[in-house]
Structure formats: structure tokens, C-alpha cells
Design a protein around this motif. Structure first.
Motif, PDB file in Angstrom:
ATOM      1  N   UNK A  39       0.865  -1.180   0.000  1.00 29.26           N
ATOM      2  CA  UNK A  39       0.000   0.000   0.000  1.00 29.26           C
ATOM      3  C   UNK A  39       0.901   1.229   0.000  1.00 29.26           C
ATOM      4  N   UNK A  40       0.841   1.998  -1.068  1.00 28.64           N
ATOM      5  CA  UNK A  40       1.678   3.198  -1.189  1.00 28.64           C
ATOM      6  C   UNK A  40       0.797   4.428  -1.375  1.00 28.64           C
ATOM      7  N   UNK A  41       1.437   5.601  -1.403  1.00 29.82           N
ATOM      8  CA  UNK A  41       0.703   6.852  -1.560  1.00 29.82           C
ATOM      9  C   UNK A  41       0.720   7.666  -0.281  1.00 29.82           C
ATOM     10  N   UNK A  42       0.536   8.966  -0.413  1.00 26.63           N
ATOM     11  CA  UNK A  42       0.628   9.860   0.742  1.00 26.63           C
ATOM     12  C   UNK A  42      -0.439   9.590   1.795  1.00 26.63           C
ATOM     13  N   UNK A  43      -1.561   9.020   1.395  1.00 27.54           N
ATOM     14  CA  UNK A  43      -2.659   8.786   2.342  1.00 27.54           C
ATOM     15  C   UNK A  43      -2.702   7.339   2.841  1.00 27.54           C
ATOM     16  N   UNK A  44      -1.628   6.585   2.632  1.00 32.15           N
ATOM     17  CA  UNK A  44      -1.669   5.160   2.960  1.00 32.15           C
ATOM     18  C   UNK A  44      -2.013   4.912   4.423  1.00 32.15           C
ATOM     19  N   UNK A  45      -1.455   5.712   5.345  1.00 34.70           N
ATOM     20  CA  UNK A  45      -1.701   5.492   6.769  1.00 34.70           C
ATOM     21  C   UNK A  45      -3.112   5.930   7.150  1.00 34.70           C
ATOM     22  N   UNK A  46      -3.500   7.134   6.775  1.00 31.21           N
ATOM     23  CA  UNK A  46      -4.827   7.635   7.149  1.00 31.21           C
ATOM     24  C   UNK A  46      -5.930   6.796   6.521  1.00 31.21           C
ATOM     25  N   UNK A  47      -5.703   6.333   5.285  1.00 31.80           N
ATOM     26  CA  UNK A  47      -6.687   5.481   4.628  1.00 31.80           C
ATOM     27  C   UNK A  47      -6.907   4.195   5.410  1.00 31.80           C
ATOM     28  N   UNK A  48      -5.836   3.499   5.750  1.00 27.33           N
ATOM     29  CA  UNK A  48      -5.953   2.233   6.458  1.00 27.33           C
ATOM     30  C   UNK A  48      -6.412   2.430   7.899  1.00 27.33           C
ATOM     31  N   UNK A  49      -6.015   3.547   8.497  1.00 28.51           N
ATOM     32  CA  UNK A  49      -6.354   3.818   9.889  1.00 28.51           C
ATOM     33  C   UNK A  49      -7.863   3.863  10.115  1.00 28.51           C
ATOM     34  N   UNK A  50      -8.602   4.354   9.128  1.00 30.18           N
ATOM     35  CA  UNK A  50     -10.044   4.448   9.284  1.00 30.18           C
ATOM     36  C   UNK A  50     -10.788   3.157   9.033  1.00 30.18           C
TER      37      UNK A  50
END
Length: 293
Positions: A15-26
Motif C-alpha cells: 500500500x503506497x501513496x501519501x494517504x496510505x496510513x490515514x486510509x488504512x487507519x479508518x
């Protein structure tokens, strides 16, 4: 003697991209930011109704996250489910087909360059990390198969059969994905996610959180996954367990004379005789598992 096994039924999603953490976090049950800090995270993706869909490990590899997950159709379902939620987020999913998944046990993590403070490290053209569930679960390796096998053999580890891994895992009470937890039916807290560090209670909202929180705070855990000693011919995985002639649960993973069963707490606490296809089952509690009063 240190041993290792290569999983034929697991794979790696990146999972790459600038929003990878926030995307998965939700979406998932654990705190993804811990992976960004260099720790492996065991987590689950739930249905909107709070039932188990998938579990996986999350580890950081440079500017991307890797998901050590079940393979085959289960991997395809996980990837498709995650893609449905990407929407406008800067997050890209790929399958790392060149990498395989290994587990290593009865080896000092320091031999691979790991420690409590350095729980993840480069290894064999990929990476290694300490299994975050229990120390006895050892180390996991994500790397090209041949380089990983050669590196582990050079450290004195011996390749084992999948049945040997099950014989190690099952007495510890640790589930193996959909083999032990029914998708769209299983509850996290019935399957040890609280004790095995698969849920973060302070991270904020995620899909299915409401049922998980309600199960915890209202004391609604009526079943628990636990090891059982099998006296008699081992039943097939998926066999119903009876206590006093009534449904008491289901036997899942089996390795020789030991198995993992999801059992109702009440007959276990009463020490009622448990039977599955003519075999007697005796619960064996790992140190981390306690039954609610």
C-alpha cells in the motif's frame, strides 16, 4: 532447534501513496501509525456490522506499507474490499508476487538483527519482523523465497512442514485466519484479538468498531477460541462440539492430538464433558487466556 516454514497460502499486498496510513487507519482495528514507527501491527478488517472479514500484519517498507495476509481468493477479496474504500485517497494497492511469507520459531530474534527496540529489520532481500502477538510466535520474514530460505538455513534453522508449524501455533491459542475464524460471523474478542494485541481501544473510529466496543464494555463474550487436547480419533476440522448433548462450539484447526476450538464459555467453566465425533476434548488454557466471570 530453530525451525522455519514457508507459507503456500499467504502473500503480500503493498500500500503506497501519501494517504496510505490515514486510509488504512479508518478501516482496521489496530493503530496503523505504530507500523510507521517501525513496529509490526496485527490487525483486522471488519464488516460494517463488526464481524471478522480479514486479519493481517502491517509493516513499513520505506515509503509503503506491506500487508502479510492470507493468499489466493482471500487475498483477492481483501484487495477488492480495500479498493472499494480508496475513493479519492492517495493510496495504491499492489500484490508483491516476488515475495513469500515465512515464520521462524525457536530462534533468538537477535540472530536476525531484531530486538525489543528494533522489531523490524532488512533481511534476505526483504524484511523480518517480530510477531507482535506472542513472543513464542517468533519471527516472520517477507522476502524472495530462495534468498530467504538460504539465509535462514545459513543461520542454522531447519525447514519444517506446515503441520509442525500448526503443532507449535495451536497450543498457543493463536488463530490462523479464515481457517479458525468464520468470515462475516466471528467476533474479534472471541478470538483473542484483545489479548494478542490486535485491537487498539484509543485509536478512534474504524469500520465495525461499535460492535467490538460494545462486546468489550458490556461483557458480551460468550465464546472463546482455545486449544483442546483430543482424546480419540481426531475429528475433521469444522466438526461440531457437544456438551451434554447440546451445541457447545466448533473444532477448527487440528494437528495430531491438539486442536483449536471455539467453545461456549459456560460449559468450559462448568467442566462439562466436550465431545466431537466421538472424541473427547479437554480445554488447555494458554497463559494469556482467561475466561470472564
Amino acid at each position: 532447534m530453530s525451525r522455519f516454514v514457508q507459507f503456500s497460502d499467504r502473500g503480500v499486498i503493498s500500500l503506497s501513496g501519501n494517504d496510505r496510513v490515514s486510509f488504512l487507519q479508518g478501516l482496521v482495528s489496530n493503530d496503523v501509525t505504530l507500523a510507521e514507527s517501525g513496529r509490526a501491527v496485527w490487525s483486522a478488517l471488519l464488516s460494517p456490522q463488526g464481524k471478522y472479514r480479514h486479519d493481517f500484519f502491517i509493516v513499513k517498507d520505506g515509503d509503503r506499507l506491506l500487508l502479510d495476509c492470507e493468499g489466493g481468493d482471500r487475498m483477492m477479496d481483501l484487495g477488492q474490499t480495500l479498493r472499494r474504500y480508496v475513493l479519492r485517497a492517495d493510496a495504491k494497492l499492489d500484490i508483491e508476487r516476488a515475495w513469500s511469507v515465512f515464520a521462524v520459531w525457536d530462534m533468538d530474534p537477535a540472530a536476525i538483527g531484531l530486538s525489543e527496540s528494533e522489531a523490524m529489520a532488512p533481511f534476505a532481500g526483504g524484511l523480518a519482523y517480530i510477531d507482535p502477538r506472542l513472543p513464542a510466535m517468533g519471527v516472520r520474514v517477507l522476502a524472495p523465497a530462495e534468498t530467504a530460505r538460504a539465509a535462514l538455513t545459513a543461520l542454522g534453522a531447519v525447514e519444517a512442514a506446515p503441520s509442525e508449524w500448526d503443532a507449535h501455533r495451536i497450543p498457543l491459542g493463536v488463530p490462523d485466519g479464515a481457517r479458525d475464524m468464520q468470515p462475516d460471523k466471528a467476533l474479534l474478542l472471541e478470538n483473542g484479538f484483545a489479548e494478542l494485541h490486535g485491537v487498539d481501544w484509543k485509536k478512534g473510529c474504524y469500520m465495525g468498531q461499535e460492535l467490538t466496543a460494545r462486546t468489550k464494555y458490556r461483557g458480551l463474550v460468550k465464546k472463546r477460541l482455545m486449544p483442546v487436547r483430543i482424546d480419540g480419533t481426531a475429528p475433521e476440522e469444522g466438526t461440531q462440539v457437544l456438551a451434554d448433548g447440546k451445541d457447545a462450539g466448533t473444532l477448527y484447526s487440528v494437528a495430531g492430538s491438539i486442536g483449536l476450538a471455539l467453545l461456549r464459555v459456560d460449559p468450559v467453566k462448568r467442566k462439562a464433558p466436550l465431545m466431537a465425533s466421538g472424541a473427547r476434548l479437554e480445554p488447555v488454557m494458554p497463559d494469556w487466556l482467561t475466561l470472564a466471570e
